[in-house]
Write a protein that holds these residues in place. Structure first.
Motif, PDB file in Angstrom:
ATOM      1  N   ARG A  39     -38.223  63.278 -12.653  1.00 42.09           N
ATOM      2  CA  ARG A  39     -36.913  63.827 -12.263  1.00 42.09           C
ATOM      3  C   ARG A  39     -35.999  63.973 -13.474  1.00 42.09           C
ATOM      4  O   ARG A  39     -35.383  65.014 -13.677  1.00 42.09           O
ATOM      5  CB  ARG A  39     -36.250  62.942 -11.217  1.00 42.09           C
ATOM      6  CG  ARG A  39     -34.850  63.423 -10.880  1.00 42.09           C
ATOM      7  CD  ARG A  39     -34.121  62.554  -9.902  1.00 42.09           C
ATOM      8  NE  ARG A  39     -32.749  63.008  -9.750  1.00 42.09           N
ATOM      9  CZ  ARG A  39     -31.942  62.603  -8.800  1.00 42.09           C
ATOM     10  NH1 ARG A  39     -32.365  61.733  -7.891  1.00 42.09           N
ATOM     11  NH2 ARG A  39     -30.712  63.046  -8.741  1.00 42.09           N
ATOM     12  N   LEU A  63     -35.662  67.830  -6.687  1.00 48.42           N
ATOM     13  CA  LEU A  63     -35.557  66.664  -7.561  1.00 48.42           C
ATOM     14  C   LEU A  63     -34.583  65.621  -7.005  1.00 48.42           C
ATOM     15  O   LEU A  63     -34.737  64.428  -7.252  1.00 48.42           O
ATOM     16  CB  LEU A  63     -35.126  67.087  -8.967  1.00 48.42           C
ATOM     17  CG  LEU A  63     -36.120  67.951  -9.735  1.00 48.42           C
ATOM     18  CD1 LEU A  63     -35.504  68.415 -11.052  1.00 48.42           C
ATOM     19  CD2 LEU A  63     -37.429  67.211  -9.990  1.00 48.42           C
ATOM     20  N   GLU A 107     -35.040  67.672 -14.712  1.00 43.24           N
ATOM     21  CA  GLU A 107     -33.630  68.041 -14.514  1.00 43.24           C
ATOM     22  C   GLU A 107     -32.999  68.534 -15.812  1.00 43.24           C
ATOM     23  O   GLU A 107     -32.250  69.513 -15.805  1.00 43.24           O
ATOM     24  CB  GLU A 107     -32.815  66.850 -14.001  1.00 43.24           C
ATOM     25  CG  GLU A 107     -32.726  66.756 -12.513  1.00 43.24           C
ATOM     26  CD  GLU A 107     -31.880  65.583 -12.041  1.00 43.24           C
ATOM     27  OE1 GLU A 107     -31.370  65.681 -10.918  1.00 43.24           O
ATOM     28  OE2 GLU A 107     -31.730  64.582 -12.760  1.00 43.24           O
ATOM     29  N   SER A 157     -42.811  70.031  -8.087  1.00 38.31           N
ATOM     30  CA  SER A 157     -41.763  69.077  -7.697  1.00 38.31           C
ATOM     31  C   SER A 157     -41.913  68.675  -6.232  1.00 38.31           C
ATOM     32  O   SER A 157     -41.690  67.516  -5.872  1.00 38.31           O
ATOM     33  CB  SER A 157     -40.371  69.645  -7.964  1.00 38.31           C
ATOM     34  OG  SER A 157     -40.068  70.700  -7.095  1.00 38.31           O
TER      35      SER A 157
END
Length: 113
Positions: free
Chosen positions: A42, A32, A46, A88
């Motif tokens: 992201r 990320l 996260e 990702s």
């Protein structure tokens, strides 16, 4: 406590599940970092991964960890983390935060038409 688990191929897992999750979450967070900070994927990924990673680091009991993460059995959480790591990496390659190469067709983002 190490929960006895079987991997997808029928054998028992070789790493403790919490160790496996730590490794996966660390790799996801690293992936990320290659994205712009304002990229929606992201930001939201996260948040989720950091919350789960915090639970993994602070909760040694797998039963309690499963409840805190609330994503099913720990083997399912590991499978989710593996899929997220794969996604990702693909998102880094696809760069969906960049502008479109050409204008979208009329009514592309309109529903129902």
């Amino acid at each position: 406590m190490i929960k006895k688990a079987h991997n997808r191929f029928g054998g028992t897992c070789c790493l403790p599940q919490s160790t496996r999750l730590r490794i996966l979450y660390t790799k996801i967070l690293g992936s990320l970092q290659t994205m712009p900070q304002d990229a929606a994927y992201r930001k939201y990924t996260e948040q989720i991964v950091n919350a789960r990673f915090n639970h993994v680091q602070t909760e040694p009991d797998l039963g309690k960890l499963e409840k805190k993460i609330n994503g099913g059995q720990i083997e399912e959480v590991i499978a989710q983390a593996e899929a997220e790591l794969s996604l990702s990496r693909k998102m880094t390659e696809w760069k969906p935060w960049e502008p479109l190469l050409e204008e979208a067709p009329e009514n592309q983002w309109k529903w129902p038409i």
